[in-house]
Design a protein around this motif. Sequence first.
Motif, PDB file in Angstrom:
ATOM      1  N   ALA A 183       3.719   7.735  19.504  1.00 49.02           N
ATOM      2  CA  ALA A 183       4.818   7.913  18.563  1.00 49.02           C
ATOM      3  C   ALA A 183       4.679   6.895  17.450  1.00 49.02           C
ATOM      4  N   LEU A 184       5.283   7.202  16.312  1.00 49.29           N
ATOM      5  CA  LEU A 184       5.272   6.323  15.154  1.00 49.29           C
ATOM      6  C   LEU A 184       6.643   5.703  14.945  1.00 49.29           C
ATOM      7  N   MET A 185       6.652   4.409  14.624  1.00 47.55           N
ATOM      8  CA  MET A 185       7.849   3.746  14.121  1.00 47.55           C
ATOM      9  C   MET A 185       7.482   3.068  12.801  1.00 47.55           C
ATOM     10  N   GLY A 186       8.477   2.881  11.936  1.00 46.94           N
ATOM     11  CA  GLY A 186       8.209   2.191  10.682  1.00 46.94           C
ATOM     12  C   GLY A 186       9.504   1.800  10.007  1.00 46.94           C
ATOM     13  N   TRP A 187       9.410   0.786   9.150  1.00 44.67           N
ATOM     14  CA  TRP A 187      10.595   0.232   8.498  1.00 44.67           C
ATOM     15  C   TRP A 187      10.333   0.117   7.002  1.00 44.67           C
ATOM     16  N   SER A 188      11.285   0.616   6.207  1.00 43.25           N
ATOM     17  CA  SER A 188      11.200   0.547   4.752  1.00 43.25           C
ATOM     18  C   SER A 188       9.914   1.229   4.280  1.00 43.25           C
ATOM     19  N   MET A 189       9.002   0.497   3.626  1.00 45.66           N
ATOM     20  CA  MET A 189       7.722   1.082   3.232  1.00 45.66           C
ATOM     21  C   MET A 189       7.045   1.749   4.421  1.00 45.66           C
ATOM     22  N   GLY A 190       7.138   1.108   5.586  1.00 47.90           N
ATOM     23  CA  GLY A 190       6.538   1.663   6.790  1.00 47.90           C
ATOM     24  C   GLY A 190       7.291   2.852   7.344  1.00 47.90           C
ATOM     25  N   GLY A 191       8.601   2.943   7.066  1.00 54.13           N
ATOM     26  CA  GLY A 191       9.344   4.133   7.459  1.00 54.13           C
ATOM     27  C   GLY A 191       8.870   5.349   6.691  1.00 54.13           C
TER      28      GLY A 191
ATOM     29  N   ALA B  98       4.927   1.356  -6.077  1.00 55.03           N
ATOM     30  CA  ALA B  98       4.960   2.200  -4.880  1.00 55.03           C
ATOM     31  C   ALA B  98       3.995   3.369  -4.998  1.00 55.03           C
ATOM     32  N   PHE B  99       3.841   3.879  -6.203  1.00 54.63           N
ATOM     33  CA  PHE B  99       2.927   4.988  -6.470  1.00 54.63           C
ATOM     34  C   PHE B  99       2.188   4.688  -7.773  1.00 54.63           C
ATOM     35  N   ASP B 100       1.002   5.250  -7.905  1.00 57.07           N
ATOM     36  CA  ASP B 100       0.179   4.954  -9.072  1.00 57.07           C
ATOM     37  C   ASP B 100       0.572   5.773 -10.295  1.00 57.07           C
TER      38      ASP B 100
ATOM     39  N   SER C  78       0.813  -1.227   0.000  1.00 50.15           N
ATOM     40  CA  SER C  78       0.000   0.000   0.000  1.00 50.15           C
ATOM     41  C   SER C  78       0.837   1.264   0.000  1.00 50.15           C
ATOM     42  N   TYR C  79       2.045   1.174   0.525  1.00 49.79           N
ATOM     43  CA  TYR C  79       2.903   2.334   0.785  1.00 49.79           C
ATOM     44  C   TYR C  79       2.164   3.395   1.620  1.00 49.79           C
ATOM     45  N   TRP C  80       1.199   2.940   2.381  1.00 46.37           N
ATOM     46  CA  TRP C  80       0.568   3.730   3.434  1.00 46.37           C
ATOM     47  C   TRP C  80      -0.025   5.054   2.942  1.00 46.37           C
TER      48      TRP C  80
END
Length: 287
Positions: free
Chosen positions: A163-171, A206-208, A130-132
Amino acid sequence: MTVSRRRFLVGGAATLAAAGAAFGALDAVDGTLVQHGLHKLGVARSPDLVLPRPPLTELNGSFDSRYLKRSVGWRITRPPGSAPLDGVLVCLHGYGGNHLWAFDVVHVPAAAAHVGLRVAVAGVDGGHDSYWHRRADGTDALAMLLDEFVPLVRRRVGHHRQALMGWSMGGYGALLAAERSRPEWVAVAPASPALWLAAADTAPGAFDSPADFAANDVFTGEQTLAGLGIAVACGTEDPFYAATRALVARMDFPHHTWFTYGFHDAPFWRAAAPVQLRDIAPSFRAA
């Protein structure tokens, strides 16, 4: 055919030697390319950090998301006991992952316990790729996160600093969520965020479209992060290292970085997590 241990070892050594020779020939041209090649072969990897699993109270469930148009899994953990929480860490998984990423891949509760943070850790399934952000098919992982999952977490563990954490796509997603909903968060801690400097450079899916990339470009909103606790981590051998450095260079306000040897892999994220959490801890405890 039976292969003797000696022949196996000799053959394996020859294969590695050949690979080393091939990468050695490239070394004079691009040392980073060599490291990436060795990493793909499994010869090189990031330094890891494996911490003991702390005692936890664990909640698991799912809900029907109107934004993702399907059932969405989630997990929330917290330290046992009645002592107050320092806050809540909302964690966004990487490409191909799900709500268990923060727990099974990065071991975030163990990292939090290691640095003395008493936090609830919450993970939600944002979709395989989804790439959020809102996609052309009408799904919107960011809206699911903000309008459905964050309220669910509050109902389960109460109102606390988040707080937010994320990795790769989630980062990337953590940065986007922090920029789009600044009042919700006291800190953001992306690791190896999937960042690109131009639409033409992005990974397939990653994007449309270039317009979608422009509409969700975190480089246009980094000033909204001023005042948050910020802890950015990325390995120097990571393909997103240059773009991550470029984003951080635009932050003319206090922030923390951890740029050290490492790849785009779970060992690096596990090693980085306690560093990042230690850096954002004061944001949970500020008066």
